[in-house]
Design a protein around this motif. Structure first.
Motif, PDB file in Angstrom:
ATOM      1  N   PHE A  83      -3.667  48.363 -19.898  1.00 26.53           N
ATOM      2  CA  PHE A  83      -3.671  49.824 -19.903  1.00 26.53           C
ATOM      3  C   PHE A  83      -4.543  50.380 -18.769  1.00 26.53           C
ATOM      4  O   PHE A  83      -5.540  49.768 -18.366  1.00 26.53           O
ATOM      5  N   ARG A  84      -4.153  51.548 -18.309  1.00 18.83           N
ATOM      6  CA  ARG A  84      -4.981  52.266 -17.339  1.00 18.83           C
ATOM      7  C   ARG A  84      -6.321  52.604 -17.989  1.00 18.83           C
ATOM      8  O   ARG A  84      -6.364  53.008 -19.145  1.00 18.83           O
ATOM      9  N   HIS A  85      -7.388  52.425 -17.258  1.00 19.07           N
ATOM     10  CA  HIS A  85      -8.761  52.616 -17.748  1.00 19.07           C
ATOM     11  C   HIS A  85      -9.171  51.544 -18.762  1.00 19.07           C
ATOM     12  O   HIS A  85     -10.183  51.691 -19.436  1.00 19.07           O
ATOM     13  N   GLY A  86      -8.357  50.497 -18.874  1.00 22.20           N
ATOM     14  CA  GLY A  86      -8.747  49.399 -19.755  1.00 22.20           C
ATOM     15  C   GLY A  86      -9.732  48.475 -19.053  1.00 22.20           C
ATOM     16  O   GLY A  86     -10.127  48.681 -17.901  1.00 22.20           O
ATOM     17  N   GLY A  87     -10.141  47.443 -19.774  1.00 18.82           N
ATOM     18  CA  GLY A  87     -11.082  46.486 -19.189  1.00 18.82           C
ATOM     19  C   GLY A  87     -10.423  45.630 -18.124  1.00 18.82           C
ATOM     20  O   GLY A  87      -9.198  45.592 -17.996  1.00 18.82           O
ATOM     21  N   VAL A  88     -11.252  44.953 -17.356  1.00 20.72           N
ATOM     22  CA  VAL A  88     -10.762  44.074 -16.286  1.00 20.72           C
ATOM     23  C   VAL A  88     -10.793  42.637 -16.773  1.00 20.72           C
ATOM     24  O   VAL A  88     -11.805  42.174 -17.305  1.00 20.72           O
ATOM     25  N   ALA A  89      -9.646  41.960 -16.627  1.00 25.80           N
ATOM     26  CA  ALA A  89      -9.574  40.557 -17.020  1.00 25.80           C
ATOM     27  C   ALA A  89     -10.053  39.671 -15.877  1.00 25.80           C
ATOM     28  O   ALA A  89      -9.585  39.798 -14.745  1.00 25.80           O
ATOM     29  N   PHE A  90     -10.996  38.801 -16.159  1.00 22.67           N
ATOM     30  CA  PHE A  90     -11.495  37.832 -15.186  1.00 22.67           C
ATOM     31  C   PHE A  90     -12.093  38.493 -13.940  1.00 22.67           C
ATOM     32  O   PHE A  90     -12.002  37.960 -12.833  1.00 22.67           O
ATOM     33  N   GLY A  91     -12.692  39.663 -14.099  1.00 19.25           N
ATOM     34  CA  GLY A  91     -13.335  40.338 -12.980  1.00 19.25           C
ATOM     35  C   GLY A  91     -14.688  39.735 -12.652  1.00 19.25           C
ATOM     36  O   GLY A  91     -15.220  38.920 -13.408  1.00 19.25           O
ATOM     37  N   PRO A  92     -15.267  40.116 -11.495  1.00 20.66           N
ATOM     38  CA  PRO A  92     -16.572  39.559 -11.100  1.00 20.66           C
ATOM     39  C   PRO A  92     -17.708  40.064 -11.976  1.00 20.66           C
ATOM     40  O   PRO A  92     -17.678  41.190 -12.476  1.00 20.66           O
ATOM     41  N   LYS A  93     -18.688  39.230 -12.163  1.00 23.23           N
ATOM     42  CA  LYS A  93     -19.913  39.560 -12.884  1.00 23.23           C
ATOM     43  C   LYS A  93     -21.101  39.162 -12.005  1.00 23.23           C
ATOM     44  O   LYS A  93     -20.967  38.303 -11.128  1.00 23.23           O
ATOM     45  N   PRO A  94     -22.260  39.786 -12.190  1.00 23.58           N
ATOM     46  CA  PRO A  94     -23.426  39.424 -11.366  1.00 23.58           C
ATOM     47  C   PRO A  94     -23.684  37.921 -11.382  1.00 23.58           C
ATOM     48  O   PRO A  94     -23.662  37.276 -12.420  1.00 23.58           O
ATOM     49  N   LYS A  95     -23.923  37.401 -10.175  1.00 15.56           N
ATOM     50  CA  LYS A  95     -24.076  35.958 -10.022  1.00 15.56           C
ATOM     51  C   LYS A  95     -25.061  35.677  -8.894  1.00 15.56           C
ATOM     52  O   LYS A  95     -25.071  36.391  -7.891  1.00 15.56           O
ATOM     53  N   GLU A  96     -25.863  34.687  -9.060  1.00 18.36           N
ATOM     54  CA  GLU A  96     -26.802  34.314  -8.004  1.00 18.36           C
ATOM     55  C   GLU A  96     -26.168  33.256  -7.112  1.00 18.36           C
ATOM     56  O   GLU A  96     -25.774  32.185  -7.570  1.00 18.36           O
ATOM     57  N   TYR A  97     -26.068  33.584  -5.823  1.00 19.32           N
ATOM     58  CA  TYR A  97     -25.546  32.640  -4.845  1.00 19.32           C
ATOM     59  C   TYR A  97     -26.728  32.041  -4.086  1.00 19.32           C
ATOM     60  O   TYR A  97     -27.478  32.752  -3.423  1.00 19.32           O
ATOM     61  N   HIS A  98     -26.897  30.782  -4.179  1.00 16.48           N
ATOM     62  CA  HIS A  98     -28.019  30.159  -3.472  1.00 16.48           C
ATOM     63  C   HIS A  98     -27.686  28.722  -3.101  1.00 16.48           C
ATOM     64  O   HIS A  98     -27.161  27.964  -3.915  1.00 16.48           O
ATOM     65  N   LYS A  99     -27.958  28.407  -1.846  1.00 16.37           N
ATOM     66  CA  LYS A  99     -27.827  27.038  -1.376  1.00 16.37           C
ATOM     67  C   LYS A  99     -29.108  26.674  -0.635  1.00 16.37           C
ATOM     68  O   LYS A  99     -29.836  27.549  -0.162  1.00 16.37           O
ATOM     69  N   SER A 100     -29.380  25.401  -0.522  1.00 16.30           N
ATOM     70  CA  SER A 100     -30.589  24.965   0.168  1.00 16.30           C
ATOM     71  C   SER A 100     -30.321  23.659   0.909  1.00 16.30           C
ATOM     72  O   SER A 100     -29.377  22.929   0.597  1.00 16.30           O
ATOM     73  N   LEU A 101     -31.148  23.425   1.911  1.00 18.13           N
ATOM     74  CA  LEU A 101     -31.126  22.174   2.650  1.00 18.13           C
ATOM     75  C   LEU A 101     -32.549  21.634   2.718  1.00 18.13           C
ATOM     76  O   LEU A 101     -33.510  22.401   2.676  1.00 18.13           O
ATOM     77  N   ASN A 102     -32.675  20.341   2.841  1.00 19.21           N
ATOM     78  CA  ASN A 102     -34.017  19.795   2.974  1.00 19.21           C
ATOM     79  C   ASN A 102     -34.548  20.041   4.394  1.00 19.21           C
ATOM     80  O   ASN A 102     -33.799  20.375   5.312  1.00 19.21           O
ATOM     81  N   LYS A 103     -35.851  19.869   4.579  1.00 22.19           N
ATOM     82  CA  LYS A 103     -36.489  20.187   5.860  1.00 22.19           C
ATOM     83  C   LYS A 103     -35.938  19.345   7.004  1.00 22.19           C
ATOM     84  O   LYS A 103     -35.782  19.833   8.131  1.00 22.19           O
TER      85      LYS A 103
END
Length: 221
Positions: A83-103
């Motif tokens: 429906f119009r103005h209904g909820g979103v299926a499988f939409g994005p949610k807040p997420k932490e994106y983080h990657k790291s490398l060693n020295k």
């Protein structure tokens, strides 16, 4: 050890210095370069995109119409994603994106990026570069004398001094020029957090001062 010319602001050769082959002239590791750039770009993501599910949108407390005898498809709530103005299926949610490398990998990536630019003859060493006042005109004159006014240029300076800050301000209105002052608030003169692989790869010409070369060799050597 490889040698490289040192110029003044007038593009006059005034000296030659030796640079360490294990920093400026190694065989570039393209895999580590990719990993470092991927880490930088990933860590810049805010991760704040958010949509409302059917449990969070407003309305839909009762069944919108009877189950049978209306000729319409059955529906239990107007908050359904169909429906119009209904909820979103499988939409994005807040997420932490983080990657790291060693020295070790970070240092190898920096060495690889510097070596790529050195082997391409896109590494320029200046005796020093300071301005008494911040003026875009002064920066343009330097770029014109070096013949790099139409190139993407990265200028890396060693310390937060007034003359270096004026250089950074002078390049502020030049979109093809980026100035980094590789200093961490003066607390640790050996810190070169301002120098990074993405900027080294993203800019065609790299301009370092003689002092910056010494600093790089001291820190990542």
């Amino acid at each position: 050890m490889a040698q490289i010319n040192v110029y003044n602001k007038e593009f006059q050769e005034i000296d030659k210095i030796e640079i360490r082959d294990d920093i400026f002239n190694i065989e570039p590791n393209m895999d580590v370069l990719y990993r470092y750039v991927d880490m930088q770009l990933t860590n810049k993501r805010a991760g704040t995109a958010s949509t409302k599910t059917r449990a969070e949108v407003r309305g839909g407390g009762r069944k919108p119409w009877p189950q049978k005898h209306t000729g319409r498809a059955r529906a239990g709530s107007i908050r359904s994603p169909i429906f119009r103005h209904g909820g979103v299926a499988f939409g994005p949610k807040p997420k932490e994106y983080h990657k790291s490398l060693n020295k070790k990998m970070k240092k190898l990536a920096l060495k690889s990026a510097l070596s790529v630019r050195f082997r391409e003859n896109n590494l320029i060493i200046l005796d020093d570069l300071k301005f008494d006042n911040p003026k875009t005109k002064d920066m343009k004159e330097v770029l014109n004398k070096f013949g790099i006014e139409n190139k993407k240029v990265l200028i890396v300076l060693p310390y937060k001094e007034e003359g270096y800050k004026n250089v950074k301000l002078s390049a502020k209105n030049l979109p093809q020029v980026k100035v980094l002052i590789a200093d961490n608030s003066g607390q640790n003169k050996k810190n070169i957090d301002g120098l990074n692989v993405f900027d080294l790869i993203n800019n065609e010409k790299i301009v370092l001062t003689r002092e910056m070369v010494n600093k790089i060799e001291e820190v990542i050597g």
